[in-house]
Design an enzyme around this catalytic site. Structure first.
Site, PDB file in Angstrom:
ATOM      1  N   LYS A  70     -36.446  37.336  47.980  1.00 12.80           N
ATOM      2  CA  LYS A  70     -34.925  37.694  48.369  1.00 12.80           C
ATOM      3  C   LYS A  70     -33.813  37.846  47.223  1.00 12.80           C
ATOM      4  CE  LYS A  70     -31.876  36.165  51.959  1.00 12.80           C
ATOM      5  NZ  LYS A  70     -31.742  35.169  53.187  1.00 12.80           N
ATOM      6  N   SER A 144     -31.204  36.701  57.296  1.00 10.21           N
ATOM      7  CA  SER A 144     -30.830  37.398  56.496  1.00 10.21           C
ATOM      8  C   SER A 144     -32.029  37.835  55.580  1.00 10.21           C
ATOM      9  CB  SER A 144     -29.667  37.052  55.632  1.00 10.21           C
ATOM     10  OG  SER A 144     -30.098  35.551  54.964  1.00 10.21           O
ATOM     11  N   SER A 168     -31.898  32.269  58.705  1.00 12.42           N
ATOM     12  CA  SER A 168     -32.402  33.265  58.027  1.00 12.42           C
ATOM     13  C   SER A 168     -33.815  33.450  57.581  1.00 12.42           C
ATOM     14  CB  SER A 168     -31.457  33.465  57.016  1.00 12.42           C
ATOM     15  OG  SER A 168     -30.033  33.754  57.134  1.00 12.42           O
TER      16      SER A 168
END
Length: 612
Positions: A70, A144, A168
């Site tokens: 990420k 996210s 997330s």
């Protein structure tokens, strides 16, 4: 683990796996998933280095697995953007968690898209593009950690790193039919991670199946001096879920806003746990849901401003409107309001965890619905807020969670999360394993429940001591619940070297006394192997009455383990039952003979150790 050049999911060398990853990347045609893909030559060089390490004899538990990271987590030499292009900084060093995975053989493919500054649960708040679900293209991917989940779901990456503050690492798992593990805060180091809400951030892992996610988490969960919030496993950590767990489930009123299809999947998951031996207990989620609202609707949002609010105020041209609004509102929170919110969370946490007394876990829907991209575009803030209903409180209450996908509902995807208290991560993993689907097909059923004597996977905590039991602590015997209460983890059946004898003690409950004899004068005895923490082992020792104790036992595979042993001289009249091969056989023989001979004829009293 022995050295291997194969991956658990695809086989072949690390270089083979990288070749397949690039082929899958091209076939998927999903540039929205990535903020950066490394040059192929660089990735191949890293894969060759892994193959060389394996060929040299290194044991690499993640050898050749392709890793997506990420883009709020640093990888040395690559820019970290947190989905704000002007914010990018080329990392001088990798986050510790990336170093740990690479040391275990993982190969970094690239950086994945995310809700800007890890603020959002939809995957739509990024200048790199809104990320659609891999399995429901008209619906959001969840955020996210959107790109990370989709990269795994599309089969491009074997593993992906995410972060989780409000859900997330869990919501994207549900919306893309993958597994997400959110550990206890501090178990995985978060140095090299762009903060979102520093007190409640953690690093997560996503994978297509639970075993691979667990293996990666076992590598990731390591203390780091670079992370001041780093934590280690406590001495009394539980290494297993109990055989008959108590699982808390929400009240009907707490599920009022859950979509019908999601509710049906939740009910099926509850039934599955009951089928596997669990007992359910209905709990009031009021304090949990009240805390969930505080993360964005109260003073705690000030931490968002502290993390990136000033930067967005100075660089509005690259800011997502929703993220910018959240940050601006957060900047108006006073110190008094922030502290009041923390005090309120502490009070709610005490009430909420008290409601879980006597429960091993809490089962909740991961998200109440799976919205479409159009629905999120029309109402970005309110839709996002609904998605955090069952996720926002988790890190506020210092809980661990495993998000399991349950498949399509007719209106998107559904998933459930098994939540536990801090450091009961392994309990969550064991219960989540009961909810794993057999394959990733739309109509896949549950995996078969493991056989009673099936070997268990290694636990996530690393503090286990192998212990052998021979008698009343065996499965089905009277003292077995005491072993489980200590958090012991079943490993499997075990046999001693042929140098032991077993005596039957006249105790209540009946117990055997196992002792070593000269090589060639004893027999092989059956037992069971468990893992206990050193703390649990000490408590077990204190509970053992004379003439029994703990000592060293040699197994038929050459190991030397801690086991129940005793001194035969303390029981000179005890019957020798060595020839029966184990305590269960001795008990069965005693029971069979009891009606005619009161059990007296069942013992072989001719052995040399009857009166040593």
């Amino acid at each position: 683990m022995t050295a291997t050049t194969t991956t658990p999911t695809t086989g072949g060398t690390a270089l083979d796996r990288v070749d397949r990853a690039f082929a899958a990347l091209e076939a998927a045609g999903r540039p929205d998933v990535w903020t950066l893909v490394r040059d192929r030559a660089d990735v191949e060089d890293e894969a060759r280095a892994v193959d060389a390490r394996v060929a040299a004899g290194e044991s690499l538990p993640l050898a050749g697995l392709v890793l997506a990271v990420k883009d709020n987590i640093d990888v040395a030499g690559l820019p970290t953007t947190a989905a704000h292009p002007a914010h990018q900084v080329v990392a001088a060093r990798s986050a510790t968690v990336v170093d740990l995975l690479r040391a275990a053989g993982a190969v970094v493919l690239g950086k994945t898209n995310l809700d800007q500054f890890a603020t959002g649960l939809t995957g739509s708040r990024s200048p790199y593009g809104a990320v659609a679900s891999a399995v429901a293209p008209d619906r959001v991917s969840g955020g996210s950690s959107s790109g990370s989940a989709v990269a795994v779901a599309l089969g491009i990456a074997d593993l992906a790193l995410g972060t989780d503050t409000a859900g997330s690492g869990r919501v994207p798992a549900a919306f893309n039919r993958v597994v997400g593990i959110k550990p206890t805060l501090g178990l995985v180091p978060k140095d090299g991670v762009v903060p979102a809400c520093a007190s409640y951030d953690c690093v997560t892992v996503l994978a297509q199946d639970l075993d691979l996610a667990r293996r990666a988490m076992a590598v990731m969960a390591a203390p780091s001096t670079l992370d001041p919030s780093s934590r280690t496993w406590p001495a009394d950590v539980r290494l297993a879920a109990p055989a008959a767990p108590v699982v808390a489930v929400p009240r009907e009123a707490d599920l009022a806003d859950v979509a019908p299809g999601v509710r049906a999947r939740l009910d099926a998951a509850v039934a599955r746990l009951v089928e596997a031996g669990a007992t359910t207990r209905v709990v009031d989620l009021t304090p949990f849901l009240a805390a969930a609202r505080l993360l964005y609707g109260g003073g705690l949002v000030a931490e968002r401003y502290a993390a990136f609010g000033a930067y967005l105020a100075e660089h509005p041209e690259g800011a997502d409107p929703s993220v910018a609004r959240i940050a601006a509102d957060a900047g108006r929170v006073s110190a008094a309001e922030y502290q009041a919110a923390r005090d309120e969370v502490a009070a709610l946490r005490a009430t909420a965890l008290a409601a879980l007394d006597g429960c091993d876990a809490l089962l909740v829907p991961t998200a109440p619905e799976h919205p479409t991209l159009a629905e999120v575009a029309a109402a970005p803030l309110t839709t996002n807020a609904r998605l955090g209903l069952f996720t926002n409180f988790v890190n506020l209450f210092d809980m661990a969670g495993v998000a399991m996908p349950l498949g399509p509902t007719g209106a998107g995807e559904a998933g459930v999360t098994v939540l536990t208290r801090a450091f009961d991560d392994q309990v969550a993993l064991d219960l989540a394993a009961l909810l794993e689907k057999d394959g990733r097909a739309d109509d896949a059923g549950w995996r078969a429940l493991p056989a009673a004597d099936a070997p268990a996977p290694a636990p996530l905590p690393t503090a286990g001591v192998p212990v052998v039991v021979f008698g009343a602590h065996l499965r089905g015997e009277p003292l077995h619940p005491e072993l489980l209460a200590l958090g012991a983890r079943w490993v499997g059946p075990v046999r001693t070297a042929p140098d032991y004898r077993m005596l039957a003690l006249a105790t209540t409950p009946a117990k055997p006394l196992v002792h070593a004899v000269a090589p060639g004068t004893g027999g092989t005895l059956e037992g069971e192997e468990y893992l206990l923490t050193p703390d649990a082992l000490g408590r077990l020792l204190l509970s053992i009455p004379a003439p029994l104790g703990l000592g060293r036992v040699r197994t038929d595979d050459g190991r030397e383990l801690v086991g129940f042993v005793g001194q035969p001289g303390a029981a000179p009249d005890a019957a020798d039952v060595t020839h029966l091969g184990g305590w269960r056989a001795a008990r069965a023989a005693s029971a069979a003979a009891a009606p005619t001979a009161s059990g007296a004829a069942t013992a072989d009293r001719s052995g040399p150790d009857r009166k040593p």
